[in-house]
Enzyme design. Sequence first.
Site, PDB file in Angstrom:
ATOM      1  N   PRO A   1      39.049  28.877  45.573  1.00 22.29           N
ATOM      2  CA  PRO A   1      37.747  28.233  45.843  1.00 22.29           C
ATOM      3  C   PRO A   1      37.423  27.303  44.685  1.00 22.29           C
ATOM      4  O   PRO A   1      37.546  27.694  43.523  1.00 22.29           O
ATOM      5  CB  PRO A   1      36.771  29.418  45.884  1.00 22.29           C
ATOM      6  CG  PRO A   1      37.457  30.563  45.234  1.00 22.29           C
ATOM      7  CD  PRO A   1      38.931  30.309  45.249  1.00 22.29           C
TER       8      PRO A   1
ATOM      9  N   ALA B   1      34.435  24.521  43.603  1.00 23.89           N
ATOM     10  CA  ALA B   1      33.189  23.794  43.893  1.00 23.89           C
ATOM     11  C   ALA B   1      33.409  22.298  43.709  1.00 23.89           C
ATOM     12  O   ALA B   1      33.948  21.847  42.702  1.00 23.89           O
ATOM     13  CB  ALA B   1      32.089  24.298  42.961  1.00 23.89           C
TER      14      ALA B   1
ATOM     15  N   GLN C   1      33.758  31.627  50.604  1.00 22.69           N
ATOM     16  CA  GLN C   1      33.354  32.390  49.420  1.00 22.69           C
ATOM     17  C   GLN C   1      31.838  32.335  49.270  1.00 22.69           C
ATOM     18  O   GLN C   1      31.227  31.263  49.361  1.00 22.69           O
ATOM     19  CB  GLN C   1      34.000  31.848  48.139  1.00 22.69           C
ATOM     20  CG  GLN C   1      33.789  32.869  47.011  1.00 22.69           C
ATOM     21  CD  GLN C   1      34.117  32.361  45.637  1.00 22.69           C
ATOM     22  OE1 GLN C   1      33.565  31.350  45.206  1.00 22.69           O
ATOM     23  NE2 GLN C   1      34.997  33.042  44.934  1.00 22.69           N
TER      24      GLN C   1
ATOM     25  N   CYS D   1      31.986  33.444  38.553  1.00 19.45           N
ATOM     26  CA  CYS D   1      31.434  32.147  38.129  1.00 19.45           C
ATOM     27  C   CYS D   1      30.768  32.278  36.748  1.00 19.45           C
ATOM     28  O   CYS D   1      29.886  33.125  36.549  1.00 19.45           O
ATOM     29  CB  CYS D   1      30.441  31.624  39.157  1.00 19.45           C
ATOM     30  SG  CYS D   1      29.805  30.013  38.661  1.00 19.45           S
TER      31      CYS D   1
ATOM     32  N   LYS E   1      36.746  38.033  44.076  1.00 18.03           N
ATOM     33  CA  LYS E   1      37.405  37.262  43.013  1.00 18.03           C
ATOM     34  C   LYS E   1      36.687  37.598  41.711  1.00 18.03           C
ATOM     35  O   LYS E   1      35.490  37.343  41.577  1.00 18.03           O
ATOM     36  CB  LYS E   1      37.331  35.769  43.314  1.00 18.03           C
ATOM     37  CG  LYS E   1      38.049  34.921  42.278  1.00 18.03           C
ATOM     38  CD  LYS E   1      38.391  33.555  42.852  1.00 18.03           C
ATOM     39  CE  LYS E   1      39.005  32.622  41.830  1.00 18.03           C
ATOM     40  NZ  LYS E   1      38.013  31.998  40.961  1.00 18.03           N
TER      41      LYS E   1
ATOM     42  N   ASN F   1      45.455  34.807  39.244  1.00 21.67           N
ATOM     43  CA  ASN F   1      44.976  33.429  39.120  1.00 21.67           C
ATOM     44  C   ASN F   1      44.811  33.044  37.650  1.00 21.67           C
ATOM     45  O   ASN F   1      44.425  33.859  36.821  1.00 21.67           O
ATOM     46  CB  ASN F   1      43.630  33.304  39.861  1.00 21.67           C
ATOM     47  CG  ASN F   1      42.877  32.017  39.540  1.00 21.67           C
ATOM     48  OD1 ASN F   1      41.777  32.064  38.998  1.00 21.67           O
ATOM     49  ND2 ASN F   1      43.468  30.869  39.844  1.00 21.67           N
ATOM     50  N   GLY F   2      45.099  31.763  37.394  1.00 24.78           N
ATOM     51  CA  GLY F   2      44.856  31.214  36.056  1.00 24.78           C
ATOM     52  C   GLY F   2      46.088  30.534  35.483  1.00 24.78           C
ATOM     53  O   GLY F   2      47.146  31.157  35.329  1.00 24.78           O
TER      54      GLY F   2
HETATM   55  C1  FMN Z   1      35.862  22.319  39.275  1.00 17.35           C
HETATM   56  C2  FMN Z   1      36.020  23.797  39.467  1.00 17.35           C
HETATM   57  C3  FMN Z   1      35.267  24.432  40.431  1.00 17.35           C
HETATM   58  C4  FMN Z   1      35.401  25.815  40.643  1.00 17.35           C
HETATM   59  N1  FMN Z   1      34.677  26.422  41.627  1.00 17.35           N
HETATM   60  C5  FMN Z   1      34.864  27.740  41.884  1.00 17.35           C
HETATM   61  C6  FMN Z   1      34.198  28.389  42.965  1.00 17.35           C
HETATM   62  O1  FMN Z   1      33.427  27.780  43.725  1.00 17.35           O
HETATM   63  N2  FMN Z   1      34.425  29.719  43.142  1.00 17.35           N
HETATM   64  C7  FMN Z   1      35.286  30.437  42.336  1.00 17.35           C
HETATM   65  O2  FMN Z   1      35.483  31.643  42.540  1.00 17.35           O
HETATM   66  N3  FMN Z   1      35.933  29.844  41.329  1.00 17.35           N
HETATM   67  C8  FMN Z   1      35.765  28.524  41.087  1.00 17.35           C
HETATM   68  N4  FMN Z   1      36.461  27.924  40.091  1.00 17.35           N
HETATM   69  C9  FMN Z   1      37.485  28.703  39.358  1.00 17.35           C
HETATM   70  C10 FMN Z   1      38.863  28.557  40.005  1.00 17.35           C
HETATM   71  O3  FMN Z   1      38.862  29.074  41.325  1.00 17.35           O
HETATM   72  C11 FMN Z   1      39.943  29.281  39.165  1.00 17.35           C
HETATM   73  O4  FMN Z   1      39.610  30.641  39.072  1.00 17.35           O
HETATM   74  C12 FMN Z   1      40.067  28.710  37.756  1.00 17.35           C
HETATM   75  O5  FMN Z   1      40.052  27.297  37.774  1.00 17.35           O
HETATM   76  C13 FMN Z   1      41.376  29.198  37.103  1.00 17.35           C
HETATM   77  O6  FMN Z   1      42.488  28.772  37.857  1.00 17.35           O
HETATM   78  P1  FMN Z   1      43.417  27.552  37.361  1.00 17.35           P
HETATM   79  O7  FMN Z   1      43.799  27.866  35.931  1.00 17.35           O
HETATM   80  O8  FMN Z   1      44.574  27.567  38.342  1.00 17.35           O
HETATM   81  O9  FMN Z   1      42.612  26.310  37.444  1.00 17.35           O
HETATM   82  C14 FMN Z   1      36.322  26.557  39.839  1.00 17.35           C
HETATM   83  C15 FMN Z   1      37.079  25.903  38.868  1.00 17.35           C
HETATM   84  C16 FMN Z   1      36.949  24.541  38.682  1.00 17.35           C
HETATM   85  C17 FMN Z   1      37.804  23.881  37.626  1.00 17.35           C
END
Ligand code: FMN
Length: 313
Positions: free
Chosen positions: A21, A23, A75, A105, A143, A204-205
């Site tokens: 997810p 945003a 979500q 979040c 999550k 994730n991450g």
């Molecule tokens: C711009 C942006 C928006 C995000 N929006 C959400 C969201 O709406 N819900 C959520 O659970 N995580 C949100 N996240 C977190 C991501 O889902 C993810 O957990 C986080 O970026 C780590 O993963 P990555 O290292 O692959 O980017 C957001 C992250 C970013 C960068």
Amino acid sequence: MLLKEIKIGNITTPNNLFLAPLAGFSDFAMRQICLNFGAGLTFTEMVSCKGLLYDNENTKDLLYCSQDEKIKCAQIFGNDPYIMRRAIESQALSAFDIIDVNFGCPMPKIFNNGEGSALLQNPSLAEKIVYECSKSGKPITCKIRIGITDGQYVTEDVVKAVVNGGAQMVTVHGRTRDKIYAGEVNYAEIAKAKKVSSVPVIANGGIFTPDDAEKMINETGADGIMIARGALERPWIFAELLGKDVKISKKELINEHIDRLLTRFDDKTVSVIFRKQLCLYLKGEKNSAELKQKLFTYKDVKSIKLAINDFFN
Ligand SMILES: Cc1cc2nc3c(=O)[nH]c(=O)nc-3n(C[C@H](O)[C@H](O)[C@H](O)COP(=O)(O)O)c2cc1C
């Protein structure tokens, strides 16, 4: 990496490679692009349960799905179990097959309201939320993050609580709230989540390449992975992970993305909402700095398409 189906309640995903997810990014167009590249499951961005009950117009756009989306997963965020259940049972979420609850979040507006990652501090409320939401009859997934501050990890307690409440899958973002989206991912904490969970755990991450995905699975033993920023920059990462031969034309992908958005939004809106995503597509492209700046002056799709076609020709 080891590919497998994931069972979420009575739903089975075709594989264990998920789009996170996001945003402002994981709208119907991005989700469909990732699904076409082979993602096994995608999520809408987080939507407020209170917003859903007040029938907020903006929330409708956030929840819009195209007909091709087979497994629809929304979500939600909130902190009142009863309001959250009512939101799940509302018309706005009726088309969704799976509901994911946000316990991660980090943003002050959400955190200070006792929502998102603030709930990591209150496993019994987290359990109650999942328990109440599960009464909707839809599979509930969660999550989470590994804690608020490094060194003070709550992963095991929170996983146990949400699974006890009835969660059918848990995604663990291996960073604390304090780290927002930066810094090392703590594989050991994700591995602990996997050990105490009786339902699938998704890691994730920090996954940007197939090697990162491999490392994540090897280090954590997780059942699958969720990709966020890596998929925004390179949505074809799902095809790579599936071992497909990928020949990408960024020009075609950008044009396709714009055309998908135009099926829902008017020309001017698309020219504005697509800018951030376009900058991510252009990341790493030589000499794109000037184009990225110009994008913010264009007020219609035609100008964007012309500039993109010029750039890639
Ligand atoms: C711009 C942006 C928006 C995000 N929006 C959400 C969201 O709406 N819900 C959520 O659970 N995580 C949100 N996240 C977190 C991501 O889902 C993810 O957990 C986080 O970026 C780590 O993963 P990555 O290292 O692959 O980017 C957001 C992250 C970013 C960068």
